[in-house]
Scaffold this active site. Structure first.
Site, short mmCIF file in Angstrom:
data_model
loop_
_atom_site.label_atom_id
_atom_site.label_comp_id
_atom_site.label_asym_id
_atom_site.label_seq_id
_atom_site.Cartn_x
_atom_site.Cartn_y
_atom_site.Cartn_z
N ARG A 269 0.83 -1.22 0.00
CA ARG A 269 0.00 0.00 0.00
C ARG A 269 0.86 1.27 0.00
O ARG A 269 0.56 2.25 0.67
CB ARG A 269 -0.97 0.00 1.20
CG ARG A 269 -1.89 -1.21 1.22
CD ARG A 269 -2.80 -1.27 0.01
NE ARG A 269 -3.60 -2.50 -0.02
CZ ARG A 269 -3.29 -3.59 -0.73
NH1 ARG A 269 -2.20 -3.61 -1.50
NH2 ARG A 269 -4.06 -4.65 -0.70
N SER B 249 -11.34 -0.60 2.84
CA SER B 249 -10.59 -1.23 3.92
C SER B 249 -9.89 -0.15 4.75
O SER B 249 -9.14 0.66 4.23
CB SER B 249 -9.56 -2.20 3.33
OG SER B 249 -8.84 -2.84 4.34
N GLU C 154 -4.92 2.16 6.74
CA GLU C 154 -4.64 2.15 5.30
C GLU C 154 -5.25 3.39 4.66
O GLU C 154 -4.70 3.95 3.71
CB GLU C 154 -5.24 0.89 4.68
CG GLU C 154 -5.11 0.79 3.17
CD GLU C 154 -5.64 -0.53 2.64
OE1 GLU C 154 -5.21 -1.59 3.15
OE2 GLU C 154 -6.49 -0.51 1.75
#
Length: 299
Positions: free
Chosen positions: A172, A222, A292
């Site tokens: 990420r 998410s 995230e």
């Protein structure tokens, strides 16, 4: 600070002032942008960045505002949304997509051209630019596996091309985040495939997503990165946090890794709930969850 008169003569540019960003974010939260601009060409974006630089105006560039929380105080200066930069071109086994192109649409182009390797992205909300920025992924695939190069612009309006290795991809993460670059477009190298099999795989992944994720509510996707050796959703479940609500935002009863806006929640609700979940999971399991989702703007 950039003035309205500075923007009037830039072609292919839509500009809005004091515009609520909640109208554009997937969470449906976010205060106003002082100036919100939608360039429809690379030339318009270049001129916009040059004007911002010369007037010492802060710039925030957004793709599709999906894995993002904009705080209730909004964003000062200039906010640029790249959604109008959305062309997608196919040449052999290569797809080149501009930053504003939606991932779902790019996967459909790949399928229509019998190209496989991009199916994993068929259900990821958001744009190519945002996906490259954070090396988005799902179901075992991620952007770094298929990207061959990325065209970027710096804050002076200079354009360059980065190879996959120069992107410094991680979980990420990419160099785009570190160097404050703007993604203009990305090239992806795919493989020849059977269009029916590709569509079947996309259908399978979309079914999984729809059955497991709370798509019926606004959310940022998410919320947490996957901790090493664990699953964030499982840790949140084990801490008995599913269904916990602060204000109008709750930990999804369908998938504990998501937080959904069920009752006109705001960014403060999201931030408080994220902090609460981090504390309780740490207390229960000893694992510290790392967000995230990007959180930007003023409180």
């Amino acid at each position: 600070m950039i003035k309205e008169t500075d923007l009037e003569n830039i072609p292919d540019l839509l500009v809005k002032f004091n515009e609520p960003l909640s109208k554009y974010t997937y969470t449906k939260v976010g205060g106003p942008a002082d100036i919100l601009a939608f360039p429809a060409t690379i030339e318009a974006l270049t001129e916009l960045l040059v004007k911002a630089k010369s007037t010492d105006t802060a710039v925030t560039v957004l793709g599709n505002a999906s894995n993002l929380i904009v705080r209730d105080g909004g964003i000062r200066g200039l906010v640029i949304l790249l959604e109008k930069l959305e062309s997608v071109k196919v040449a052999g086994y290569t797809i080149e997509a501009q930053a504003g192109a939606k991932l779902k649409e790019v996967t459909q182009v790949a399928q229509a051209n019998s190209l496989t390797g991009f199916e994993f992205a068929c259900g990821i909300p958001g744009s190519i630019g945002g996906a490259v920025f954070m090396n988005a992924g799902a179901y075992g695939g991620e952007i770094s596996q298929v990207l061959v190069s990325c065209k970027v612009m710096d804050t002076d309006g200079n354009i360059s091309v980065l190879t996959a290795s120069e992107m410094q991809f991680g979980y990420r993460h990419s160099v785009i985040r570190d160097k404050n670059l703007v993604v203009l477009s990305a090239k992806f190298e795919l493989q020849a495939g059977d269009p029916t099999q590709i569509q079947n795989e996309m259908n399978r992944l979309n079914f999984l997503r729809e059955s497991k994720q709370p798509l019926e509510y606004p959310s940022c996707g998410s919320v947490f990165k996957r901790p090493v050796g664990h699953f964030a959703g499982q840790l949140i479940q084990e801490a008995n946090l599913q269904g916990v609500r602060i204000g109008g935002v709750e930990v999804s009863k369908k998938h504990a890794g998501f937080m959904v806006n069920v009752a006109n929640g705001n960014a403060t609700d999201y931030e408080k709930l994220i902090a609460h979940v981090i504390d309780k999971v740490k207390e229960n399991s000893g694992v510290t969850l790392e967000p995230e989702v990007r959180i930007i703007g003023e409180k």
